[in-house]
Enzyme design. Structure first.
Site, mmCIF file in Angstrom:
data_model
loop_
_atom_site.group_PDB
_atom_site.id
_atom_site.type_symbol
_atom_site.label_atom_id
_atom_site.label_comp_id
_atom_site.label_asym_id
_atom_site.label_seq_id
_atom_site.Cartn_x
_atom_site.Cartn_y
_atom_site.Cartn_z
ATOM 1 N N ARG A 3 -10.502 -0.584 15.143
ATOM 2 C CA ARG A 3 -10.378 0.291 13.988
ATOM 3 C C ARG A 3 -11.289 -0.241 12.898
ATOM 4 O O ARG A 3 -12.238 0.394 12.499
ATOM 5 C CB ARG A 3 -8.904 0.359 13.542
ATOM 6 C CG ARG A 3 -8.613 1.395 12.486
ATOM 7 C CD ARG A 3 -7.139 1.444 12.132
ATOM 8 N NE ARG A 3 -6.669 0.200 11.485
ATOM 9 C CZ ARG A 3 -5.443 0.050 10.986
ATOM 10 N NH1 ARG A 3 -4.555 1.024 11.068
ATOM 11 N NH2 ARG A 3 -5.098 -1.093 10.423
ATOM 12 N N MET B 77 13.244 24.255 2.802
ATOM 13 C CA MET B 77 12.501 23.461 1.814
ATOM 14 C C MET B 77 13.433 22.622 0.936
ATOM 15 O O MET B 77 13.160 21.458 0.649
ATOM 16 C CB MET B 77 11.648 24.387 0.934
ATOM 17 C CG MET B 77 10.733 23.619 -0.007
ATOM 18 S SD MET B 77 9.796 24.689 -1.106
ATOM 19 C CE MET B 77 8.726 25.536 0.041
ATOM 20 N N TYR C 15 17.103 29.505 9.109
ATOM 21 C CA TYR C 15 15.909 30.284 9.481
ATOM 22 C C TYR C 15 15.716 30.295 10.989
ATOM 23 O O TYR C 15 15.854 29.262 11.651
ATOM 24 C CB TYR C 15 14.672 29.662 8.844
ATOM 25 C CG TYR C 15 14.537 29.898 7.356
ATOM 26 C CD1 TYR C 15 14.452 31.194 6.840
ATOM 27 C CD2 TYR C 15 14.475 28.821 6.478
ATOM 28 C CE1 TYR C 15 14.298 31.403 5.472
ATOM 29 C CE2 TYR C 15 14.326 29.020 5.113
ATOM 30 C CZ TYR C 15 14.243 30.317 4.619
ATOM 31 O OH TYR C 15 14.095 30.518 3.270
ATOM 32 N N LYS D 127 0.837 -1.205 0.000
ATOM 33 C CA LYS D 127 0.000 0.000 0.000
ATOM 34 C C LYS D 127 0.869 1.252 0.000
ATOM 35 O O LYS D 127 2.062 1.192 0.324
ATOM 36 C CB LYS D 127 -0.928 -0.020 1.217
ATOM 37 C CG LYS D 127 -0.205 -0.009 2.556
ATOM 38 C CD LYS D 127 -1.133 -0.415 3.696
ATOM 39 C CE LYS D 127 -0.407 -0.373 5.027
ATOM 40 N NZ LYS D 127 -1.162 -1.071 6.087
HETATM 41 C C1 LIG Z 1 -0.409 -2.075 6.694
HETATM 42 C C2 LIG Z 1 -0.964 -3.366 7.122
HETATM 43 C C3 LIG Z 1 -0.126 -4.467 7.347
HETATM 44 C C4 LIG Z 1 1.385 -4.376 7.318
HETATM 45 O O1 LIG Z 1 1.819 -3.798 8.542
HETATM 46 P P1 LIG Z 1 3.388 -3.634 8.872
HETATM 47 O O2 LIG Z 1 3.376 -3.137 10.273
HETATM 48 O O3 LIG Z 1 3.908 -2.630 7.917
HETATM 49 O O4 LIG Z 1 3.983 -4.958 8.707
HETATM 50 C C5 LIG Z 1 -0.722 -5.691 7.612
HETATM 51 N N1 LIG Z 1 -2.068 -5.798 7.694
HETATM 52 C C6 LIG Z 1 -2.904 -4.753 7.510
HETATM 53 C C7 LIG Z 1 -4.373 -4.958 7.613
HETATM 54 C C8 LIG Z 1 -2.377 -3.505 7.233
HETATM 55 O O5 LIG Z 1 -3.208 -2.464 7.074
#
Ligand SMILES: *Cc1c(COP(=O)(O)O)cnc(C)c1O
Length: 366
Positions: free
Chosen positions: A131, A309, A261, A35
């Site tokens: 969640r 930046m 800055y 993702k």
């Molecule tokens: C992002 C995610 C993972 C992976 O988690 P990591 O901590 O990066 O290994 C696994 N399962 C779900 C449902 C996730 O959203």
């Protein structure tokens, strides 16, 4: 010549890290979590590099899944948040995407959609993270309706997500596991033989007793430890992303003068300060404190003054000769992104994932 700020992405490190996941969970199949553009590493390149070493891919949205399919990646892709509409279910069905169902509304959408091919359905159970996932009697209801739907394949998989697998000594993970076992028991014999999926990176590395059919490692495959503390297996991970740039100016700053800055860093002695072509516009955290480690010519130095930046400054008084064009590593090989993140009140996950497009990626290995 181009601006030297860039990411090197080591594709061989990916397969090294997946081999660690495989060794930790020899009886499980691996879903590589890709993702958010593979946590900022480039989803297509990562998917191609790991294709022979994993069993499935996972993303958060149908757009991310189609991005992989349209690039010719053929593996099953799991949609971790499920579908957001009935029409997405049609796309999922046509593209061999497996779909998480985490509420009854999604189950209803499946029942109401006309699909040519049934979908591989993953039922997500809330075991305490609160969640996503079904709770209480809704688990049975969703289970029965998914099992009964002609739009669902016969291979329902039961899953849950752990809230604190990165905290090895905490009993909460154990509680979540017993609540998962209980939820499955509540389904009775009908759930016998169904496959399960529980482990994220923290669980793969730190909770080897947890058995499941499908593990879901994310951050560990990018070579970043999910733990804040040193961990005996996580230390063997190899960082995949190396963020680097070069020195573009060197100057002497007399004792008492300030840098950057807001004049937030003051030289305590006559100092040599290098200006580096990278800044918060390149994903380097603006709230990194004075003293955040930076590697200049492979030697640890300290961030001096506020991150701009496009630039930042480093106190190089103690490392000998430093010249324009010298190599600077912001994180990666030799400098753990989690250490840098700790100086900016965040975690390695966030720093790698939010890298902006303007920093080009160079892929190495394979
Ligand atoms: C992002 C995610 C993972 C992976 O988690 P990591 O901590 O990066 O290994 C696994 N399962 C779900 C449902 C996730 O959203």
């Amino acid at each position: 010549m181009s601006r030297p700020a860039k990411m090197l992405i080591d594709l061989d490190a990916l397969t090294h890290n997946i081999a660690i996941a495989r060794k930790q969970s020899p009886n499980s199949r691996i879903i590589a979590v890709l993702k958010a553009n593979a946590y900022g590493h480039g989803a297509i390149e990562v998917a191609n590099a790991i294709d022979p070493s994993v069993d499935m891919l996972a993303v958060s949205s149908i757009e991310e899944a189609l991005h992989l399919r349209n690039a010719g990646i053929e593996k099953t892709v799991l949609l971790l948040e499920g579908c957001f509409s009935g029409s997405e279910l049609v796309v999922a069905s046509n593209n061999d995407f497996a779909v998480v169902f985490h509420n009854l509304e999604q189950v209803e959408a499946l029942e109401q959609q006309a699909l040519e091919q049934p979908i591989s359905c993953w039922l997500k159970i809330d075991t305490g993270m609160h969640r996503l996932g079904l709770q209480g009697d809704d688990i049975t209801a969703a289970f029965e309706r998914l099992q009964a739907s002609a739009n669902s394949k016969n291979d329902l998989i039961l899953m849950t997500h752990l809230a604190s697998s990165d905290l090895i000594a905490q009993p909460f993970t154990t509680q979540q596991i017993s609540s998962f076992v209980q939820a499955i028991a509540q389904l009775g014999e009908r759930a016998n033989g169904l496959q399960t999926s529980i482990c994220n990176s923290g669980a793969v590395l730190g909770w080897q007793d947890i058995q499941c059919d499908w593990i879901r490692p994310g951050i560990m495959i990018y070579g970043v430890s999910p733990f804040a503390q040193e961990h005996k297996i996580a230390k063997d991970l190899k960082p995949v992303m190396c963020l680097q740039s070069e020195v573009i100016a060197v100057r002497t700053v007399p004792a008492g003068d300030c840098v950057g800055y807001g004049n937030t860093w003051q030289a305590e002695r006559d100092s040599k300060v290098a200006t580096v072509a990278i800044g918060y516009g390149d994903g380097y955290p603006r709230n990194a404190k004075n003293g955040t480690p930076v590697l200049v010519n492979g030697k640890r130095c300290k961030l001096a003054g506020r991150v701009s930046m496009d630039m930042l400054s480093v106190d190089v008084t103690e490392i000998g000769s430093v010249n324009i064009g010298d190599k600077v590593v912001l994180w990666g090989s030799g400098l753990d992104v989690n250490e840098v993140a700790s100086y900016a009140d965040t975690i390695g996950y966030e720093l790698v994932t939010r890298m902006p497009l303007r920093v080009p990626k160079t892929y190495l290995g394979k």
